[in-house]
Each structure stands twice: as C-alpha cells, then as structure tokens.
Design a protein around this motif. Structure first.
Motif, PDB file in Angstrom:
ATOM      1  N   LYS A  87       0.859  -1.179   0.000  1.00 45.46           N
ATOM      2  CA  LYS A  87       0.000   0.000   0.000  1.00 45.46           C
ATOM      3  C   LYS A  87       0.894   1.226   0.000  1.00 45.46           C
ATOM      4  O   LYS A  87       1.872   1.277   0.716  1.00 45.46           O
ATOM      5  N   VAL A  88       0.531   2.205  -0.811  1.00 43.85           N
ATOM      6  CA  VAL A  88       1.256   3.463  -0.773  1.00 43.85           C
ATOM      7  C   VAL A  88       0.356   4.482  -0.109  1.00 43.85           C
ATOM      8  O   VAL A  88      -0.796   4.639  -0.493  1.00 43.85           O
ATOM      9  N   GLY A  89       0.864   5.125   0.904  1.00 42.78           N
ATOM     10  CA  GLY A  89       0.050   6.119   1.596  1.00 42.78           C
ATOM     11  C   GLY A  89       0.918   7.262   2.054  1.00 42.78           C
ATOM     12  O   GLY A  89       1.959   7.534   1.456  1.00 42.78           O
ATOM     13  N   ASN A  90       0.494   7.914   3.090  1.00 44.97           N
ATOM     14  CA  ASN A  90       1.236   9.042   3.614  1.00 44.97           C
ATOM     15  C   ASN A  90       1.591   8.796   5.062  1.00 44.97           C
ATOM     16  O   ASN A  90       0.808   8.210   5.786  1.00 44.97           O
ATOM     17  N   PHE A  91       2.767   9.243   5.470  1.00 42.75           N
ATOM     18  CA  PHE A  91       3.040   9.252   6.893  1.00 42.75           C
ATOM     19  C   PHE A  91       2.188  10.362   7.489  1.00 42.75           C
ATOM     20  O   PHE A  91       2.069  11.429   6.870  1.00 42.75           O
ATOM     21  N   PRO A  92       1.586  10.118   8.664  1.00 43.83           N
ATOM     22  CA  PRO A  92       0.651  11.108   9.206  1.00 43.83           C
ATOM     23  C   PRO A  92       1.307  12.481   9.376  1.00 43.83           C
ATOM     24  O   PRO A  92       2.416  12.585   9.874  1.00 43.83           O
ATOM     25  N   GLY A  93       0.615  13.508   8.890  1.00 41.62           N
ATOM     26  CA  GLY A  93       1.064  14.869   9.126  1.00 41.62           C
ATOM     27  C   GLY A  93       2.102  15.405   8.169  1.00 41.62           C
ATOM     28  O   GLY A  93       2.316  16.597   8.088  1.00 41.62           O
ATOM     29  N   VAL A  94       2.784  14.545   7.461  1.00 47.84           N
ATOM     30  CA  VAL A  94       3.790  15.043   6.521  1.00 47.84           C
ATOM     31  C   VAL A  94       3.535  14.450   5.138  1.00 47.84           C
ATOM     32  O   VAL A  94       2.909  13.400   5.019  1.00 47.84           O
ATOM     33  N   THR A  95       4.020  15.109   4.117  1.00 48.45           N
ATOM     34  CA  THR A  95       3.838  14.579   2.773  1.00 48.45           C
ATOM     35  C   THR A  95       5.053  13.761   2.377  1.00 48.45           C
ATOM     36  O   THR A  95       5.876  14.170   1.585  1.00 48.45           O
ATOM     37  N   VAL A  96       5.170  12.622   3.006  1.00 47.78           N
ATOM     38  CA  VAL A  96       6.244  11.702   2.673  1.00 47.78           C
ATOM     39  C   VAL A  96       5.576  10.372   2.338  1.00 47.78           C
ATOM     40  O   VAL A  96       4.707   9.921   3.080  1.00 47.78           O
ATOM     41  N   ASP A  97       5.972   9.787   1.231  1.00 41.06           N
ATOM     42  CA  ASP A  97       5.376   8.518   0.827  1.00 41.06           C
ATOM     43  C   ASP A  97       5.590   7.462   1.890  1.00 41.06           C
ATOM     44  O   ASP A  97       6.705   7.276   2.372  1.00 41.06           O
ATOM     45  N   LYS A  98       4.533   6.780   2.233  1.00 34.89           N
ATOM     46  CA  LYS A  98       4.676   5.657   3.153  1.00 34.89           C
ATOM     47  C   LYS A  98       4.275   4.390   2.415  1.00 34.89           C
ATOM     48  O   LYS A  98       3.142   4.245   1.989  1.00 34.89           O
ATOM     49  N   LYS A  99       5.240   3.502   2.239  1.00 38.45           N
ATOM     50  CA  LYS A  99       4.940   2.242   1.592  1.00 38.45           C
ATOM     51  C   LYS A  99       4.920   1.178   2.663  1.00 38.45           C
ATOM     52  O   LYS A  99       5.890   0.991   3.385  1.00 38.45           O
ATOM     53  N   SER A 100       3.807   0.479   2.766  1.00 34.81           N
ATOM     54  CA  SER A 100       3.763  -0.620   3.714  1.00 34.81           C
ATOM     55  C   SER A 100       3.210  -1.848   3.020  1.00 34.81           C
ATOM     56  O   SER A 100       2.537  -1.744   2.007  1.00 34.81           O
ATOM     57  N   GLY A 101       3.527  -3.001   3.552  1.00 35.99           N
ATOM     58  CA  GLY A 101       3.064  -4.230   2.938  1.00 35.99           C
ATOM     59  C   GLY A 101       3.252  -5.388   3.895  1.00 35.99           C
ATOM     60  O   GLY A 101       3.530  -5.191   5.078  1.00 35.99           O
ATOM     61  N   SER A 102       3.092  -6.579   3.390  1.00 34.47           N
ATOM     62  CA  SER A 102       3.284  -7.741   4.246  1.00 34.47           C
ATOM     63  C   SER A 102       3.758  -8.921   3.419  1.00 34.47           C
ATOM     64  O   SER A 102       3.591  -8.955   2.211  1.00 34.47           O
ATOM     65  N   PHE A 103       4.383  -9.867   4.095  1.00 34.87           N
ATOM     66  CA  PHE A 103       4.766 -11.121   3.457  1.00 34.87           C
ATOM     67  C   PHE A 103       4.731 -12.199   4.546  1.00 34.87           C
ATOM     68  O   PHE A 103       4.609 -11.887   5.725  1.00 34.87           O
ATOM     69  N   SER A 104       4.801 -13.448   4.148  1.00 40.95           N
ATOM     70  CA  SER A 104       4.690 -14.470   5.191  1.00 40.95           C
ATOM     71  C   SER A 104       5.959 -15.311   5.289  1.00 40.95           C
ATOM     72  O   SER A 104       6.634 -15.577   4.294  1.00 40.95           O
ATOM     73  N   ILE A 105       6.295 -15.648   6.528  1.00 40.11           N
ATOM     74  CA  ILE A 105       7.378 -16.599   6.788  1.00 40.11           C
ATOM     75  C   ILE A 105       6.719 -17.755   7.518  1.00 40.11           C
ATOM     76  O   ILE A 105       6.200 -17.578   8.620  1.00 40.11           O
ATOM     77  N   LYS A 106       6.710 -18.920   6.940  1.00 40.25           N
ATOM     78  CA  LYS A 106       6.107 -20.117   7.555  1.00 40.25           C
ATOM     79  C   LYS A 106       4.746 -19.783   8.150  1.00 40.25           C
ATOM     80  O   LYS A 106       4.514 -19.939   9.348  1.00 40.25           O
ATOM     81  N   ASN A 107       3.850 -19.283   7.344  1.00 39.95           N
ATOM     82  CA  ASN A 107       2.480 -18.977   7.753  1.00 39.95           C
ATOM     83  C   ASN A 107       2.363 -17.825   8.756  1.00 39.95           C
ATOM     84  O   ASN A 107       1.279 -17.528   9.233  1.00 39.95           O
TER      85      ASN A 107
END
Lengths: 636, 76
Positions: free
Chosen positions: A24-44
C-alpha cells in the motif's frame, strides 16, 4: 519490520521483491512523505513491513529523514530493523547501520547488489563482518531474488550479540561523533573488504557520463530522447485508447438498453459510465509515460538530467529535481505534483507544484485536436512539416514557457530564507530492474485512477445534474413540445435537438449564459461558456459537451462534431462562429486555465493549505483570460 | 596549496581540510565525503554549475555556492 537504508541501495526493489503487489502506498501522518507498507509471510506467519524513506544518516535534515529517524527511534523490541546497504559502497552505508545499532535496536544488515561487487572482482568476508558488527549479515542480489529466503530465515530466527558500536557519546558534537564512527568503520572495512583491481563499474559510469553530461551531446541526447518518447506515446497509445473508448461506449449502450428508462438510467450511462470512460481512456498514455520516466530513473539517467538542468531551472526558482515532475506533467499533473516531494527546499517545491499544471497534459489533447482541425485543414503543410502537428507542438511549447515564466515571477514574490542546494547522488548506470519497474508503474497509475478518478467521477455526476436539470417549467415546456412532435416523427435528429434545447435550458446552460458577457471579449459564446464549466471535471469533457450542444447524436464521431462547429454561425455578424481568432483564443484558454478539480485537490493535499489551490486557480485563470484576449484581438 | 573546491578544474584532486558551514559539513560527511580524504572534481556542468565530485566510491553533485565553503589542499 522496518526497512531502512541509503538512497539508491535497491531498498525499494527489495521491498517489492518481499511483498510483490501486496503493498500500500500512503502518507506518513502529518507530513507529505510517501509511506509504503506491505506484508509477506514466513512459515504462515504474517510479517508487516514498512519501507522508510531513504536516508544517509539519523542526523535528520529533511522531512523524509525525520520520518525515518522517528520510526527507528520508536521501534519496539519486537520490530526488526533491516538496513539495506550497497555492497559496492560499504563504508558510507555502514554509518547509518552503526547509528541504529547504538540505539539498541534489533538489526539485520542486508548487503545488496552483490552481483555488481562480484563483477568488480571485489569480495566481502560476510561472516567476519557479521562477527565484528555482532549482527546477522545477509548477502543479497535483489535483482535475481537470491538471498531472500536467507533473509526471511534470519528474521524468523533472530539472534544477535550486538554491543554498542562506539562508546557513549564522548562529545555532543555530531561531526566529531560521525568521524569517530568512520574511524572504526574504516578498520572493519579494511578487514572485510578485499579489493582486486580497479572499480570497473565506476570507471564505466564516468565514461558514460562524459557523453551524457557533455555540453553539446548531453542536451542533444536528452532532447532526442524526449522527442522519441513523445513520438512513441502518441503513436502507440492511440490503439488501446480507441479500444477503451469503444468499450465504454458499448458498455454504456448495453446498460442503457438493459436498465429501465428514467433518471437512474441517465445518471449511470451519461454520468458515471461516461465519467469513468473519460478517466480510463488516459491510462495507456499515462502508463507509457510513467514507464519511460521510471526506467530513466532506475537506470540512473534522471540524476544526470537533473544535473544538466539545475542551473537553468534555478534561474526560474526551480531545482534540477523539478525536471521529473515537469516531465510527468505532460501525462497528468496529479502524480507529477506528488512527485515534487523529492525536492527538499520548500520554496522550490511549492513553485514546482504551482506551475506544473501549465504544462499541457493528456486531457488537453482531444481538445487541441478538435479545435486545431477546425481552422487548419489536415493536408496543409509548411515544407515537410504538417501545420496541424506544428501547432500542436507550439501549444506544448507555450505551456512550457508559461510554466517557466510563472515560476520566475513566483521566485520574485515568495520570500524564503531556506538555503537551496543540489546535493544529489549520481548512482552508477545499470539495467532497469524490470519487476520493480513494473510494480512502480502500477503504483503511479493507481494514484491517477483512484486519487484523480474519485474527484473526476464526483464532478462528472454533479455536472451531469447541472446539465440534465433546469428550472422545471422551462424543462417541461420543452418536453411537452417535443412529445407532441415525436408522435408523428420520432427521428434521432429530433431527439438530439431536444437534448440540445434541454441543455440550453439547464442550470449549466444558465451558467453559460450568465458568464457570456465576461467571455465575449475572448470571442466565446454561451455554448463555449457551458463547455468551460463542464470542463472542470476533466478538460476533454469539452468534446462531449460540444457534441451535445450541436446535437450530434453520435458522440464518438468527431468529424461530425467538427462539421457542425464549422457551420456554427455568429448571431451578431452572421459569419462563422469558429473563426481563427475565436479558435486560437480558445486553444490558449485551454492551455492556461486551471480546469481540473483533481489537480486542485492534490495541490490542497500536498501544500496542506487552501491558499495555494486558490492562488493557482486565480493566477492561471487571469493568465488564460488575458492571453486569450490578446490572441483574439490580434487575430480578429 | 590551500584553495576552495570551486577552484578545481575537471579531473583535479585535493584533500578535504575543512568545511565552514556545519550543516553542509555534516551532510557531506554522511554522504561519504570525509575530512582528510581525497576529493576530486569529476565534471563541471555545461553552464559551469553544479559540479560532480567524487571521494572513494561516492559520487555526487553539488552547487558552486556549496563548493566555495569546502576548503581543500590541492594535489598536483
């Protein structure tokens, strides 16, 4: 887990390799800086990951770096901080790492770009490095995905015997402290890095730079590249665009027939489907332009273009880095304005945002095409140049010049004491990392589709309402009148005539007529007035509005619209309405006026103030009005 | 010879001695330009500004106005 590292270390491609499209690409709260977050799995087990802005150190300077610093400092005991380092530039990359180690956090060091290191015939003793630093060290080649499993394993079974890297700060001076770190890092690098011969890649990069930043070839290559890119976009994108257009027409027709007649049918077909189609049709062009820009960035060339352009752009209150948003604006100002985030100087960033919409975007093309064809026959040429093409290019050029001049004026008006600098790393040249490039493109197109799309759809619905409804007695009269005639003759022509009369009586028509006195000096009548109003959703709506106004049943048929517009008479003079003067004036108006709610919304968000979008509407409006006035006066 | 960095021509070298502006010094340091180490001007932009500089494996561009604050001893 948190991902940190210097810029240009391949941090984003590691992030992309770990998460795939699970991000997901979003914003860090309060500032205009790209925030990229995501997830992946290690052994479930699901692992959440945040890609923090690239930074050289934790002694924060810019907004981006402050975000990274804050997140790293606040990291809890459960969070692992993965520091991505460029293996070919170990010394500098270890500085950030040692700062994080000394905060007492759980750290894993990833040595990225091992393939480049090997090509240089250099070697890093990974185990020794791990021992000396007291943390897990994972060599990685994110280009071919090698090392990803090892990294996952190291995260799942985290172990470290990390001690402080340097003893308690002996002095409060950051510079002394940094020097102390470098001294110790030097010892480690000397023990772990084996250098055999010269740095071939760096030498190759310098050689390429001798050509690409050459005082003549440098600019020549850049201009040729630009020309080729535009050529490619306009010729290749036209096929998928036609497909999309026809697809939406087909969809609208099918839905229109399937649903019961009435207001809802009309809203869905003429409001929502038409609005959606108007956005999606630009996706091919925008995708292609972003693909080119992202590839140029990924190979390292964009940094050189910025270097070549810095001195020129600086005279206009901009920065070398402004060149990327300015180029992106030729596709769409919305993602371009978001791209201005890389400019750290507030004033330069603001000016870039303010002038970017003056550069002709994709949405202006259909308007330009229709209007140019009104006054210039397709066949006319100057030597080898097609006059229509020259005029089109001229409009792009005018947009660019207007952007630079406006920037210069703003430079004079906006006061700032902030120091401006252009410290930019020149990454070594390399082949694009295609997978990562693909993911980046999808991200940009998403921004356009959802951020701009939302607003365009909303405005489309409002405008649909304004042009479908009017004071009820007027509307009823038209309906009654046509209901009577239709009993005997139910031709399509009659239906479109009714639509045209209804539009005239609608609220949009009333607005058009109300502003007619204001726009009359520019050579515009109330019908153009209506189009100016409806263009607020997206500029290309102009074409559709013209189709309705001139009772052209088949909206898709631009030849018919053109013919009708050519026949249109000026009620005062009896001559043609779309003379050269009116058409040129209208072209200039569309080149300069701020007719895009989506852009305004994004400017509001990026500047965090209502003041700047308002200034933008006013200055671009005045510029458009007076330029059109001058053009109309000259040609009539 | 003690000069400021902006006096170097393309391909000329020096040792970084002192950077008067503390913010600039820290920024240079974090970008890998360390006091006492070699620095060279790789390229001067066609319009004489900015310039590309290197030190070790670090390769960055800076403006002339910043280069003026970087004191070096020139290596012949």
């Amino acid at each position: 887990m948190l991902l940190v590292g210097n810029p240009n270390t391949g941090k984003s491609s590691l992030f992309n390799a770990l998460t795939g499209l699970n991000q997901k690409v979003g914003n860090f709260p309060g500032v205009t800086v790209d925030k990229k977050s995501g997830s992946f799995s290690i052994k479930n087990n699901k692992v959440k990951i945040i890609d923090l802005p690239g930074t050289y150190s934790l002694s924060a300077n810019s907004e981006d770096e402050k975000v990274t610093q804050e997140y790293v400092e606040k990291a809890t005991g459960d969070e692992i901080i993965v520091v991505v380092a460029d293996a070919t530039n170990l010394k500098r990359n270890l500085l950030l790492l040692t700062q994080i180690i000394d905060l007492g956090k759980k750290v894993v060091l990833v040595l990225n770009m091992m393939d480049l290191l090997q090509r240089n015939n250099h070697e890093i003793k990974v185990q020794k490095l791990s021992m000396l630093l007291g943390i897990p060290v994972i060599p990685l080649n994110s280009r071919i995905g090698k090392g990803i499993e090892e990294l996952k394993y190291a995260i799942a079974n985290y172990q470290s015997k990390s001690t402080k890297f340097i003893e308690q700060k002996t002095s409060s001076n950051v510079i002394d402290e940094t020097m102390l770190r470098y001294n110790k890092i030097n010892q480690i690098v000397n023990e772990c890095l084996i250098v055999n011969g010269e740095d071939k890649l760096a030498i190759l990069t310098r050689k390429i730079d001798n050509i690409l930043t050459h005082k003549v070839y440098g600019y020549l290559i850049f201009l040729t590249l630009l020309f080729l890119i535009f050529q490619a976009i306009f010729s290749w994108a036209s096929y998928p665009m036609e497909l999309i257009e026809n697809g939406f027409l087909f969809l609208g027709e099918k839905l229109g027939n399937a649903l019961p007649d009435g207001m809802l049918n009309d809203l869905i077909v003429n409001g929502i489907i038409a609005g959606l189609g108007g956005i999606v049709v630009f996706v091919p062009q925008i995708t292609m332009l972003f693909a080119f820009i992202i590839i140029l960035e990924d190979t390292g060339y964009m940094a050189r273009v910025s270097f070549l352009m810095d001195r020129i752009l600086r005279s206009f209150g901009l920065n070398g880095k402004s060149i990327i948003p300015l180029l992106s604006s030729t596709a769409c100002a919305v993602p371009a304005i978001m791209g201005a985030r890389t400019i750290s100087n507030v004033k330069e960033r603001l000016i870039t945002i303010m002038v970017a919409p003056l550069i002709s975007c994709s949405a202006r093309i259909p308007v330009y095409t229709l209007l140019i064809a009104l006054v210039i026959p397709k066949e006319s040429s100057w030597g080898i140049f097609n006059v229509q093409g020259v005029l089109m290019m001229g409009l792009y050029l005018i947009g660019f010049v207007a952007a630079l001049l406006s920037a210069w004026v703003m430079k004079m008006l906006i006061k700032s004491k902030e120091k401006s600098s252009f410290m930019l790393e020149m990454p070594i040249y390399r082949m694009p990392r295609w997978k990562s490039v693909g993911i980046e493109i999808i991200g940009k197109v998403k921004v356009f589709l959802f951020d701009a799309g939302k607003i365009i759809i909303a405005i489309s619905i409002i405008l649909w309402g304004l042009s479908s409804y009017g004071p009820s007695d007027e509307f009823e009269k038209i309906e009654v009148k046509y209901a009577n005639i239709e009993q005997s003759d139910n031709s399509e022509e009659l239906q479109s005539q009714e639509a045209s009369e209804k539009l005239e009586a609608s609220y949009a028509g009333i607005i058009g007529k109300t502003i007619e006195p204001v726009i009359k000096p520019l050579g515009f009548d109330w019908k153009i007035g209506i189009s100016l109003v409806t263009s607020f959703a997206a500029r290309e709506v102009f074409v559709g509005t013209m189709a309705t106004l001139y009772s052209v049943g088949d909206e898709d048929n631009t030849t018919t619209i053109r013919q009708k517009m050519m026949q249109a008479k000026n009620p005062n003079t009896g001559g043609k309405l779309y003379t050269k003067a009116t058409t040129y004036s209208l072209l200039i108006f569309y080149a300069f006026a701020m007719q895009c709610m989506a852009t305004l919304a994004v400017v509001y968000r990026e500047t965090n103030s209502i003041k700047w979008p308002i200034i933008q509407v006013v200055y671009m409006g005045l510029l458009a009005y007076f330029s059109s006035l001058i053009v109309y006066t000259i040609f009539s | 010879m003690e000069v400021t960095l902006d006096n170097l021509k393309e391909k000329e070298k020096g040792i970084i001695r002192q950077i008067k502006d503390e913010n600039l010094a820290l920024q240079m340091l974090t970008m890998g330009f360390i006091l006492g180490e070699e620095i060279s001007v790789e390229r001067i932009a066609p319009l004489k500004d900015p310039i590309l500089i290197t030190s070790g494996t670090n390769y960055i561009s800076i403006r002339k106005s910043d280069a003026q604050k970087i004191e070096i001893s020139k290596i012949n």
